[in-house]
Scaffold this motif. Structure first.
Motif, mmCIF file in Angstrom:
data_model
loop_
_atom_site.group_PDB
_atom_site.id
_atom_site.type_symbol
_atom_site.label_atom_id
_atom_site.label_comp_id
_atom_site.label_asym_id
_atom_site.label_seq_id
_atom_site.Cartn_x
_atom_site.Cartn_y
_atom_site.Cartn_z
ATOM 1 N N VAL A 1 37.440 58.916 50.476
ATOM 2 C CA VAL A 1 37.966 58.048 51.529
ATOM 3 C C VAL A 1 37.500 56.606 51.324
ATOM 4 C CG1 VAL A 1 37.797 57.509 53.996
ATOM 5 C CG2 VAL A 1 38.263 59.854 53.251
ATOM 6 N N LYS A 2 36.228 56.430 51.069
ATOM 7 C CA LYS A 2 35.693 55.068 50.898
ATOM 8 C C LYS A 2 36.300 54.373 49.684
ATOM 9 C CE LYS A 2 31.235 55.684 53.236
ATOM 10 N NZ LYS A 2 29.754 55.724 53.075
ATOM 11 N N GLN A 3 36.389 55.090 48.563
ATOM 12 C CA GLN A 3 36.962 54.499 47.354
ATOM 13 C C GLN A 3 38.430 54.125 47.561
ATOM 14 O OE1 GLN A 3 36.188 56.155 43.362
ATOM 15 N NE2 GLN A 3 34.853 57.632 44.370
ATOM 16 N N THR A 4 39.166 55.039 48.206
ATOM 17 C CA THR A 4 40.602 54.819 48.406
ATOM 18 C C THR A 4 40.864 53.641 49.327
ATOM 19 O OG1 THR A 4 41.024 57.184 48.072
ATOM 20 C CG2 THR A 4 42.758 55.900 49.141
ATOM 21 N N LEU A 5 40.147 53.590 50.445
ATOM 22 C CA LEU A 5 40.342 52.478 51.368
ATOM 23 C C LEU A 5 39.878 51.158 50.762
ATOM 24 C CD1 LEU A 5 39.291 53.975 54.835
ATOM 25 C CD2 LEU A 5 41.571 53.745 53.866
ATOM 26 N N HIS A 6 38.822 51.204 49.974
ATOM 27 C CA HIS A 6 38.312 49.991 49.336
ATOM 28 C C HIS A 6 39.383 49.350 48.458
ATOM 29 C CE1 HIS A 6 35.534 47.201 47.438
ATOM 30 N NE2 HIS A 6 35.972 47.612 46.257
ATOM 31 N N THR A 7 40.100 50.174 47.710
ATOM 32 C CA THR A 7 41.130 49.648 46.807
ATOM 33 C C THR A 7 42.460 49.443 47.528
ATOM 34 O OG1 THR A 7 40.120 50.679 44.875
ATOM 35 C CG2 THR A 7 42.437 50.078 44.692
ATOM 36 N N ASN A 8 42.996 50.510 48.105
ATOM 37 C CA ASN A 8 44.361 50.463 48.637
ATOM 38 C C ASN A 8 44.493 49.601 49.886
ATOM 39 O OD1 ASN A 8 44.826 52.264 46.592
ATOM 40 N ND2 ASN A 8 45.489 53.945 47.909
ATOM 41 N N TYR A 9 43.503 49.675 50.755
ATOM 42 C CA TYR A 9 43.581 48.892 51.988
ATOM 43 C C TYR A 9 42.921 47.525 51.814
ATOM 44 C CZ TYR A 9 43.109 47.288 56.768
ATOM 45 O OH TYR A 9 43.180 46.520 57.901
ATOM 46 N N HIS A 10 41.609 47.524 51.590
ATOM 47 C CA HIS A 10 40.873 46.259 51.542
ATOM 48 C C HIS A 10 41.285 45.402 50.345
ATOM 49 C CE1 HIS A 10 38.255 47.253 54.902
ATOM 50 N NE2 HIS A 10 38.128 48.471 54.389
ATOM 51 N N GLY A 11 41.498 46.027 49.184
ATOM 52 C CA GLY A 11 41.888 45.277 48.002
ATOM 53 C C GLY A 11 43.256 44.635 48.155
ATOM 54 N N THR A 12 44.223 45.419 48.625
ATOM 55 C CA THR A 12 45.575 44.891 48.825
ATOM 56 C C THR A 12 45.585 43.806 49.887
ATOM 57 O OG1 THR A 12 46.511 47.038 48.207
ATOM 58 C CG2 THR A 12 47.970 45.502 49.354
ATOM 59 N N LEU A 13 44.788 43.998 50.945
ATOM 60 C CA LEU A 13 44.706 42.987 51.996
ATOM 61 C C LEU A 13 44.126 41.681 51.454
ATOM 62 C CD1 LEU A 13 44.865 42.029 54.920
ATOM 63 C CD2 LEU A 13 42.653 43.182 55.337
ATOM 64 N N LEU A 14 43.068 41.780 50.655
ATOM 65 C CA LEU A 14 42.445 40.571 50.124
ATOM 66 C C LEU A 14 43.375 39.844 49.151
ATOM 67 C CD1 LEU A 14 40.021 38.722 50.063
ATOM 68 C CD2 LEU A 14 38.995 40.176 48.298
ATOM 69 N N VAL A 15 44.081 40.584 48.317
ATOM 70 C CA VAL A 15 45.068 39.947 47.432
ATOM 71 C C VAL A 15 46.119 39.218 48.271
ATOM 72 C CG1 VAL A 15 46.900 40.346 45.750
ATOM 73 C CG2 VAL A 15 44.744 41.562 45.517
ATOM 74 N N SER A 16 46.594 39.871 49.316
ATOM 75 C CA SER A 16 47.605 39.267 50.188
ATOM 76 C C SER A 16 47.083 37.989 50.820
ATOM 77 C CB SER A 16 48.022 40.252 51.283
ATOM 78 O OG SER A 16 48.578 41.431 50.739
ATOM 79 N N GLN A 17 45.890 38.049 51.370
ATOM 80 C CA GLN A 17 45.326 36.883 52.056
ATOM 81 C C GLN A 17 44.979 35.762 51.082
ATOM 82 O OE1 GLN A 17 42.174 39.036 54.133
ATOM 83 N NE2 GLN A 17 43.243 38.745 56.068
ATOM 84 N N THR A 18 44.690 36.126 49.837
ATOM 85 C CA THR A 18 44.380 35.122 48.821
ATOM 86 C C THR A 18 45.628 34.406 48.335
ATOM 87 O OG1 THR A 18 42.432 36.368 48.075
ATOM 88 C CG2 THR A 18 43.366 34.773 46.520
ATOM 89 N N LEU A 19 46.718 35.148 48.174
ATOM 90 C CA LEU A 19 47.924 34.578 47.570
ATOM 91 C C LEU A 19 48.944 34.049 48.578
ATOM 92 C CD1 LEU A 19 48.517 37.089 44.632
ATOM 93 C CD2 LEU A 19 47.355 34.868 44.576
ATOM 94 N N LEU A 20 48.928 34.554 49.796
ATOM 95 C CA LEU A 20 49.916 34.086 50.787
ATOM 96 C C LEU A 20 49.886 32.574 50.997
ATOM 97 C CD1 LEU A 20 50.000 36.906 53.480
ATOM 98 C CD2 LEU A 20 52.003 35.810 52.455
#
Length: 289
Positions: free
Chosen positions: A126-145
């Motif tokens: 759960v921690k690994q999956t959320l770290h990549t799929n949720y938090h990682g995707t969110l950070l990429v979005s917030q960085t590039l938007l």
């Protein structure tokens, strides 16, 4: 409108749906309403070796060669590799700095395809999956938007695994409320899922015992928040399910080809959407989450 070059970025682009998205962006750009000058597509991946090999594969792709859409064949599009690991904050920061420096006048399309699907179910998964799929995707979005120009798009590749029908009525209400509230509310819901798994009561609390599904539900939720935040700035944010595609992630069991799986993401990236944002899409149609 003045002619300007366009910039597109695809995360997790070295294989499967990601590779097909890069290919179909190049194929469909010439007929896109976003077309304005040459298009540079950044195929990103964690591994430089695999990423560069993927670019070489596309350069010799029969469909791309036949259509003559690549710049070396006289077409509009150029495909370049750039390293990006969405599970690493440092990698995301470094990539964002590169994009901002290299394309100070802005970018146009971001397709967040990178993600993981681990076997098994426990707190570590759960921690690994959320770290990549949720938090990682969110950070990429917030960085590039902030770098996306008016008229641009951000597309998050989610899944029907994140459909709300899989959860209890209370959890469904919590997701809908979070999506209507803030990023912090979405993240708090992911934290609750993690805590409920740690306590061994995720089923009792109305979750499914599936880390990937929860991560994708969270991704759809924060996509809706981002859509509201950026719609007024002329950037359309949407999430979609590519379908059950035959890839490594589905262990080759999918019903769709990778090109079929790329249709909805590429449509959301390049087609006329008439201002639609904040939707969850499947099979080129907006569906109820």
């Amino acid at each position: 409108m003045a002619i300007q070059s366009r910039i597109a970025i695809v995360t997790g682009g070295n294989k499967g749906i990601g590779l097909a998205i890069v290919k179909n962006l190049a194929l469909q750009y010439p007929s896109s309403p976003l077309r304005s000058g040459p298009l540079t597509i950044y195929l990103t991946a964690r591994s430089a070796e695999r990423g560069n090999a993927a670019v070489e594969t596309l350069l010799s792709d029969p469909a791309l060669q036949k259509a003559k859409v690549l710049s070396r064949d006289g077409g509009d599009s150029e495909i370049k590799f750039r390293e990006l690991d969405i599970s690493s904050e440092e990698s995301i920061k470094k990539f964002g700095e590169f994009v901002e420096k290299e394309h100070s006048d802005g970018i146009d399309v971001v397709v967040n395809n990178a993600g993981i699907a681990l076997d098994g179910f426990n707190l570590d998964v759960v921690k690994q999956t959320l770290h990549t799929n949720y938090h990682g995707t969110l950070l990429v979005s917030q960085t590039l938007l902030p770098l996306i120009r008016p008229g641009g798009r951000l597309v998050n590749i989610a899944s029907m695994a994140g459909h709300l029908s899989k959860y209890s009525k209370d959890i469904q209400k919590s997701f809908l409320s979070a999506a209507d509230t803030s990023i912090d509310a979405c993240t708090a819901l992911m934290d609750k899922f993690t805590a409920d798994v740690a306590a061994g009561k995720e089923k009792e609390e109305g979750w499914t015992s599936a880390a990937y599904a929860a991560s994708k539900a969270g991704e759809i939720a924060f996509s809706k928040v981002l859509a509201r935040e950026w719609e007024g700035k002329g950037v359309l944010v949407n999430a979609c399910c590519p379908g059950y595609v035959k890839t490594d992630m589905t262990k080759g069991n999918g019903a769709k080809s990778v090109d079929e799986g790329a249709r909805t993401p590429v449509m959301l990236a390049l087609a006329e959407l008439n201002g639609k944002a904040g939707g969850f899409w499947q099979s080129e149609k907006e569906i109820k989450w």
